[in-house]
Write an enzyme that holds these catalytic residues in place. Structure first.
Site, PDB file in Angstrom:
ATOM      1  N   ASP A 151      -2.492   2.339  -4.251  1.00 32.59           N
ATOM      2  CA  ASP A 151      -3.704   2.211  -3.445  1.00 32.59           C
ATOM      3  C   ASP A 151      -4.594   1.093  -3.963  1.00 32.59           C
ATOM      4  O   ASP A 151      -4.296   0.436  -4.963  1.00 32.59           O
ATOM      5  CB  ASP A 151      -4.461   3.543  -3.436  1.00 32.59           C
ATOM      6  CG  ASP A 151      -3.649   4.664  -2.810  1.00 32.59           C
ATOM      7  OD1 ASP A 151      -2.945   4.395  -1.816  1.00 32.59           O
ATOM      8  OD2 ASP A 151      -3.716   5.803  -3.321  1.00 32.59           O
ATOM      9  N   HIS A 197       0.817  -1.212   0.000  1.00 32.51           N
ATOM     10  CA  HIS A 197       0.000   0.000   0.000  1.00 32.51           C
ATOM     11  C   HIS A 197       0.852   1.264   0.000  1.00 32.51           C
ATOM     12  O   HIS A 197       0.341   2.360  -0.252  1.00 32.51           O
ATOM     13  CB  HIS A 197      -0.918  -0.008   1.226  1.00 32.51           C
ATOM     14  CG  HIS A 197      -2.285   0.538   0.943  1.00 32.51           C
ATOM     15  ND1 HIS A 197      -2.488   1.679   0.202  1.00 32.51           N
ATOM     16  CD2 HIS A 197      -3.520   0.102   1.303  1.00 32.51           C
ATOM     17  CE1 HIS A 197      -3.788   1.930   0.118  1.00 32.51           C
ATOM     18  NE2 HIS A 197      -4.438   0.980   0.781  1.00 32.51           N
TER      19      HIS A 197
END
Length: 404
Positions: free
Chosen positions: A381, A377
């Protein structure tokens, strides 16, 4: 003149090798080709064979000790030959006061010295020593029945059995746990997986792909491909091709987080996880984006075969930019694969199952493939990661597009 046995260099990136086990002790006779020690570096583990007939004159590197490639780990020669003092890499206790910039810390040498002295005082086979250490036995309390009072594996087993009987007599209901030292490949995998979870922000998303047409295409092309190319196309080959094509469309997934920067690679170096008896290795298909389906299939099979035969070099297991890991053969559907650092993504592949699915207003039997994508992450995203997985799914559901 004694023959030097040195730590080999297992790949260009190797900086240190470790003697995981000595199969011989000082004074033991050996013949050329006899396995005398096991060594490991990163995910490679191999046996070192004696280069000549003779005896083990001197063991210079202890079990568990890491040394650079080219370091002499032992000497082989005739019984009366002497090891040149100026060539022995093991530091003697009286030299510990010397300041050497290449020595990381003198206390480590000081703590090792009693162990070496103990090895010289007590004759014990490497296997017996490992068994005793695993069972927390004091080797000074063991009685050796081997040649010259050497402690053997059978002596340790006898003591373990006696301990078990004594414990059972005192506490009949108490079960003793089995202790297995973590070393070699298992230790490397444990450290890498723990580091991966601690140093990255991992998230896993899942989808199912309808691979009914893909399964049909694979079966239909089976005989033709074998006859023309001498190769069998598998579902894994198509998945690898779909991933490579999707990575070219979503280059942010073909990235790595290194030293507070995101590095996006122009080429796809695809890692394919291969399960072995002692652990897991990831051979790398370099420039996978430049290979057609048949070429990709052949190289995947060749690398997997080399991995199972322990014929991969260290360089062949480094430099991947994305990895595929499959548990379909084990009947697993969805799972959470762990990133192979410093990569930003890894795709977990489950088992193909037949399911009843609504197609319009009717119910049909369709073949469905579970896909689990773990991504970092810090690099991207959820939305772009989902877009990448959706592209993989589209290629698998429209397999003809992978052949165009």
């Amino acid at each position: 003149m004694p023959v030097e046995v040195v730590m080999p260099k297992l790949g260009m990136a190797m900086k240190e090798g470790t003697v995981s086990q000595w199969n011989k002790t000082e004074g033991d006779p050996v013949k050329k080709g006899d396995p005398i020690a096991n060594i490991n570096s990163e995910k490679i583990e191999m046996e070192i064979e004696s280069p000549a007939d003779g005896r083990v004159l001197k063991i210079s590197v202890s079990e568990g000790e890491g040394v650079p490639p080219g370091t002499v780990i032992c000497y082989i020669g005739d019984e009366n030959e002497k090891v040149p003092a100026n060539q022995t890499p093991v530091k003697e206790p009286e030299k510990t006061e010397q300041k050497d910039e290449t020595s990381a810390a003198q206390p480590a040498e000081i703590t090792k010295t009693p162990l070496r002295q103990e090895k010289e005082r007590i004759k014990i086979s490497p296997v017996a020593r490992k068994m005793a250490a695993a069972a927390n036995l004091n080797i000074a309390d063991l009685k050796g029945t081997g040649p010259g009072g050497r402690i053997t594996k059978e002596d340790v087993q006898r003591e373990l059995k006696a301990n078990k009987e004594r414990t059972a007599a005192k506490q009949p209901a108490l079960e003793q746990p089995k202790r297995i030292p973590v070393a070699g490949m298992r230790k490397v995998i444990a450290d890498r997986m723990q580091n991966s979870l601690q140093s990255t922000a991992q998230l896993t998303i899942t989808m199912k792909a309808d691979v009914t047409e893909l399964v049909a295409l694979q079966k239909q092309a089976k005989e033709t491909v074998v006859k023309r190319y001498g190769n069998k196309l598998t579902i894994t080959d198509f998945i690898a091709r779909a991933v490579v094509l999707a990575l070219k469309q979503h280059p942010n997934m073909n990235s790595a987080y290194i030293e507070d920067e995101i590095r996006t690679y122009p080429q796809v170096h695809l890692g394919i996880a291969v399960a072995l008896e002692k652990g897991l290795v990831v051979p790398v298909i370099r420039n996978a984006d430049s290979k057609q389906l048949i070429e990709l299939s052949k190289e995947i099979k060749a690398k997997a075969k080399a991995a199972r035969e322990n014929n991969l070099s260290g360089d062949e297991m480094q430099g991947s930019t994305f990895t595929i890991s499959s548990l379909g053969a084990s009947g697993v559907e969805f799972f959470t694969p762990i990133l192979n650092p410093p990569e930003a993504g890894i795709l977990g592949v489950g088992v193909v199952t037949d399911e009843a699915v609504f197609v319009g207003e009717t119910i049909e039997k369709r073949s469905r493939l579970p896909l689990s994508l773990t991504f970092d992450h810090r690099v991207l995203d959820g939305a772009p990661a989902a877009a990448f997985l959706q592209t993989v799914k589209q290629y698998l559901e429209e397999p003809i597009t992978m052949l165009l």
